[in-house]
Design a protein around this motif. Structure first.
Motif, PDB file in Angstrom:
ATOM      1  N   ASN A 280      61.442  43.904  42.496  1.00 39.29           N
ATOM      2  CA  ASN A 280      61.295  44.273  43.794  1.00 39.29           C
ATOM      3  C   ASN A 280      60.018  43.588  44.347  1.00 39.29           C
ATOM      4  N   PHE A 281      59.413  42.728  43.812  1.00 40.43           N
ATOM      5  CA  PHE A 281      58.311  41.909  44.388  1.00 40.43           C
ATOM      6  C   PHE A 281      58.761  41.109  45.510  1.00 40.43           C
ATOM      7  N   ASP A 282      58.348  41.017  46.734  1.00 40.94           N
ATOM      8  CA  ASP A 282      58.637  40.247  47.711  1.00 40.94           C
ATOM      9  C   ASP A 282      58.285  38.637  47.412  1.00 40.94           C
ATOM     10  N   SER A 283      57.324  38.621  46.576  1.00 39.88           N
ATOM     11  CA  SER A 283      56.863  37.185  46.384  1.00 39.88           C
ATOM     12  C   SER A 283      55.900  37.285  44.996  1.00 39.88           C
ATOM     13  N   MET A 284      56.082  36.325  44.187  1.00 40.47           N
ATOM     14  CA  MET A 284      55.183  36.300  43.020  1.00 40.47           C
ATOM     15  C   MET A 284      54.367  34.757  43.243  1.00 40.47           C
ATOM     16  N   ASN A 285      53.200  34.709  43.065  1.00 45.97           N
ATOM     17  CA  ASN A 285      52.330  33.578  43.325  1.00 45.97           C
ATOM     18  C   ASN A 285      51.492  33.111  42.142  1.00 45.97           C
ATOM     19  N   TRP A 286      51.090  31.985  41.900  1.00 45.88           N
ATOM     20  CA  TRP A 286      50.129  31.538  41.027  1.00 45.88           C
ATOM     21  C   TRP A 286      48.743  30.895  41.817  1.00 45.88           C
ATOM     22  N   TYR A 287      47.603  31.382  41.750  1.00 45.48           N
ATOM     23  CA  TYR A 287      46.320  30.799  42.252  1.00 45.48           C
ATOM     24  C   TYR A 287      45.699  30.328  41.266  1.00 45.48           C
TER      25      TYR A 287
ATOM     26  N   PRO B 256      35.061  26.742  39.202  1.00 45.74           N
ATOM     27  CA  PRO B 256      33.958  27.269  39.464  1.00 45.74           C
ATOM     28  C   PRO B 256      33.159  26.767  40.853  1.00 45.74           C
ATOM     29  N   GLY B 257      32.455  27.222  41.940  1.00 42.28           N
ATOM     30  CA  GLY B 257      32.064  26.804  42.835  1.00 42.28           C
ATOM     31  C   GLY B 257      33.116  26.421  43.988  1.00 42.28           C
ATOM     32  N   LYS B 258      34.225  26.801  43.607  1.00 39.79           N
ATOM     33  CA  LYS B 258      35.398  26.384  44.599  1.00 39.79           C
ATOM     34  C   LYS B 258      36.148  27.584  45.142  1.00 39.79           C
ATOM     35  N   GLN B 259      36.670  27.584  46.321  1.00 42.07           N
ATOM     36  CA  GLN B 259      37.623  28.480  46.753  1.00 42.07           C
ATOM     37  C   GLN B 259      39.047  28.790  45.975  1.00 42.07           C
ATOM     38  N   ARG B 260      39.552  29.960  45.999  1.00 38.18           N
ATOM     39  CA  ARG B 260      40.683  30.040  45.407  1.00 38.18           C
ATOM     40  C   ARG B 260      42.015  29.597  46.077  1.00 38.18           C
ATOM     41  N   GLU B 261      42.578  28.981  45.472  1.00 36.77           N
ATOM     42  CA  GLU B 261      43.641  28.110  45.893  1.00 36.77           C
ATOM     43  C   GLU B 261      45.013  28.566  45.528  1.00 36.77           C
TER      44      GLU B 261
ATOM     45  N   THR C 296      41.574  21.731  36.060  1.00 41.77           N
ATOM     46  CA  THR C 296      40.700  22.927  35.369  1.00 41.77           C
ATOM     47  C   THR C 296      40.353  24.118  36.298  1.00 41.77           C
ATOM     48  N   ALA C 297      40.660  25.339  35.850  1.00 40.98           N
ATOM     49  CA  ALA C 297      40.437  26.402  36.624  1.00 40.98           C
ATOM     50  C   ALA C 297      40.893  27.478  35.913  1.00 40.98           C
ATOM     51  N   GLY C 298      40.601  28.760  36.567  1.00 45.17           N
ATOM     52  CA  GLY C 298      40.979  29.891  36.083  1.00 45.17           C
ATOM     53  C   GLY C 298      42.578  30.171  36.901  1.00 45.17           C
ATOM     54  N   TYR C 299      43.443  30.738  36.196  1.00 46.05           N
ATOM     55  CA  TYR C 299      44.594  30.891  36.869  1.00 46.05           C
ATOM     56  C   TYR C 299      45.155  32.022  36.703  1.00 46.05           C
ATOM     57  N   TYR C 300      45.535  32.604  38.103  1.00 46.43           N
ATOM     58  CA  TYR C 300      45.830  33.999  38.218  1.00 46.43           C
ATOM     59  C   TYR C 300      47.097  34.379  38.803  1.00 46.43           C
ATOM     60  N   CYS C 301      47.693  35.319  38.269  1.00 47.71           N
ATOM     61  CA  CYS C 301      49.023  35.680  38.691  1.00 47.71           C
ATOM     62  C   CYS C 301      48.982  36.787  39.851  1.00 47.71           C
TER      63      CYS C 301
END
Length: 120
Positions: free
Chosen positions: A29-36, A40-45, A89-94
């Motif tokens: 039922n999610f309309d979209s799912m994403n990986w961000y 460090p020191g950078k904007q979320r992408e 290299t980064a933290g990856y977020y669902c």
């Protein structure tokens, strides 16, 4: 909704990792799912997205190397990452989005993140 990521770690440049994001409820039922990702020191992408209809899109920096997919039976979103580079290299977020109004307002759910480190 709880989203739990796993699969991060340390890998050499050129290697591969597969990230998983398991939802506490059906992902159908999610309309979209994403990986961000966020370094460090950078904007979320926004790295990759998949719509409810299965359309996918990728940031230019990962096109041809990353693949987003999902398994409805397992309520899990994946990110296959190949040919990894140190700049990955980064933290990856669902992230999961659900449209909640006709004006397009969205409810969002986030996982806690998983660290990916690519050594040169």
């Amino acid at each position: 909704v709880q989203l739990v990521e796993s699969g991060g770690g340390l890998v050499q440049a050129g290697g591969s990792l597969r990230l998983s994001c398991t939802s506490s409820r059906s992902i159908f039922n999610f309309d979209s799912m994403n990986w961000y990702r966020q370094a460090p020191g950078k904007q979320r992408e926004l790295v990759a997205c998949i719509t409810s209809g299965g359309s996918t899109d990728y940031a230019n920096s990962v096109k041809g190397r990353f693949t987003i997919s999902r398994d409805f039976a397992k309520n899990t979103l994946y990110l296959q990452m190949d040919s990894l580079k140190p700049e990955d290299t980064a933290g990856y977020y669902c992230n999961a989005e659900t449209v909640i109004s006709v004006e397009g307002a969205k409810a969002e759910d986030w996982g806690q993140g998983t660290q990916v480190t690519v050594s040169s």
